[in-house]
Design a protein around this motif. Sequence first.
Motif, PDB file in Angstrom:
ATOM      1  N   SER A 117     -50.866  43.352  31.200  1.00 17.87           N
ATOM      2  CA  SER A 117     -51.066  42.450  30.065  1.00 17.87           C
ATOM      3  C   SER A 117     -49.752  42.146  29.349  1.00 17.87           C
ATOM      4  CB  SER A 117     -52.089  43.024  29.084  1.00 17.87           C
ATOM      5  OG  SER A 117     -51.682  44.300  28.621  1.00 17.87           O
ATOM      6  N   HIS A 157     -46.656  41.895  22.948  1.00 20.82           N
ATOM      7  CA  HIS A 157     -46.643  41.471  24.340  1.00 20.82           C
ATOM      8  C   HIS A 157     -45.575  40.408  24.517  1.00 20.82           C
ATOM      9  CE1 HIS A 157     -49.853  38.158  23.461  1.00 20.82           C
ATOM     10  NE2 HIS A 157     -48.701  37.553  23.676  1.00 20.82           N
ATOM     11  N   PRO A 306     -59.011  38.337  26.318  1.00 22.14           N
ATOM     12  CA  PRO A 306     -57.617  38.764  26.480  1.00 22.14           C
ATOM     13  C   PRO A 306     -57.347  40.114  25.843  1.00 22.14           C
ATOM     14  CG  PRO A 306     -57.732  36.467  25.795  1.00 22.14           C
ATOM     15  CD  PRO A 306     -59.113  37.014  25.684  1.00 22.14           C
ATOM     16  N   GLU A 307     -56.359  40.819  26.376  1.00 25.11           N
ATOM     17  CA  GLU A 307     -55.980  42.118  25.835  1.00 25.11           C
ATOM     18  C   GLU A 307     -55.360  41.965  24.446  1.00 25.11           C
ATOM     19  OE1 GLU A 307     -56.635  44.958  27.255  1.00 25.11           O
ATOM     20  OE2 GLU A 307     -57.355  44.164  29.177  1.00 25.11           O
ATOM     21  N   TYR A 324     -53.094  37.313  27.752  1.00 23.50           N
ATOM     22  CA  TYR A 324     -53.051  37.884  29.092  1.00 23.50           C
ATOM     23  C   TYR A 324     -54.218  38.844  29.295  1.00 23.50           C
ATOM     24  CZ  TYR A 324     -48.163  36.333  28.871  1.00 23.50           C
ATOM     25  OH  TYR A 324     -47.022  35.588  28.728  1.00 23.50           O
ATOM     26  N   GLY A 325     -54.579  39.028  30.551  1.00 24.41           N
ATOM     27  CA  GLY A 325     -55.618  39.983  30.883  1.00 24.41           C
ATOM     28  C   GLY A 325     -55.502  40.459  32.312  1.00 24.41           C
TER      29      GLY A 325
END
Length: 401
Positions: A117, A157, A306-307, A324-325
């Motif tokens: 992620s 991230h 998603p994270e 993101y995931g």
Amino acid sequence: MSKNKEIVVGYVKKGFEPVKQEFLRNFESRDEVGAACSIYYKGEKVVDLWGGSKDKDSPWQEDTMALIFSASKGLASMVFAKLHSMSLLDYDEKISTYWPEFSAFNKQDITIRQLLSHQAGLVISTEKLPIDKLNDFDFVQQVISQIKPSWKPGDYHGYQAGTIGFFMGEIVRRVDVKHRSLGQFFKEEIANPLQLESYIGLPDTINDTRVAQTIMIHPLKAVINLHKMPKPMRKALVNPFSLFMKSTSIVKGYNPNKRETWKVEQPSGNAITTARSLAYAYSVFANNGKELNLSKSTLKHLNLPPEQVKKPTKDQVIFLDTRYGLGFMKPDPTFTFSPNPNAFGFLGATGSFAFADENEQIGYAYLTRKMGYYGINDPREASIRLQMYQCIERLKNSESK
């Protein structure tokens, strides 16, 4: 009939004719040079089109493949999904459990989920990786194991543009019972069962003429067209010392039009495929994954939101509000590629893009050989995707009457 219309060929199922019309417009008014698009809907191929040229002398053929740059990360992430379904990998396990040498520089607590992620901060390397050394996996792991996080993992991230594929590759070698490379695992466990023409490391049996020649952006034209890119993203691209530029330049000697680049494994950015194969792979992931024996648990993980990070801010590398995931991009406020917020796929530098939408059972891919100026939401690809969803909506409405 125009010349472009004569060279755009392929198949469109009834109800998806507007997709073909948009594909034609790409050549007529959006400066497309050579491309292919393929769509699977409810497991059925409903669009399979190609057109233009694959190089300066030859037309794009039915079996033409293209290098897909960062869209390669989607295929690499499929490998991790397969490993998870085989119970060889736990997304929440620490990477150091599988790969003890990874622990260097206080990385011992980073989990696979954090890496996939883009929360691990493993963005830049002080040592370059020569293109001719990428298949020396022991050498590669020695280099990347020394990479230091650019922030406290889990806090933020940021897109690990050029590095993440190498970390993924070494993890695969460690957890696979046969210790295969990521590219070999992909070939044997995903590409072969699905009969895909997709490769992470092009074999010698594939002739060079099958691969479309990439048209890179001319530096002067890039400057002139910089306004077409989202403003925050420009900041990352115009600064040669930015985390993004440093990450993308980790490989020394990368050339998208040379066999030396095609034949090695760089899961971050050198997969080569047809649009048809790429769309079908995502279609399998959007339709229960039975062809690959994907577990319900794995598919549930992939189709989650998603994270989340501890300190939710913009992407620390490309400065956009990304999502993101588990190795895939998710729809975000800038790149809302699907009305399904849990859809997943990956974008490439040329404008190529592929994704899966479980809600609508879609597997989609658009490949182009000419690098665009938009970074994301390239009108060539976006127009196709929009028409696809509109066609599906019309079909659903007609079926409900």
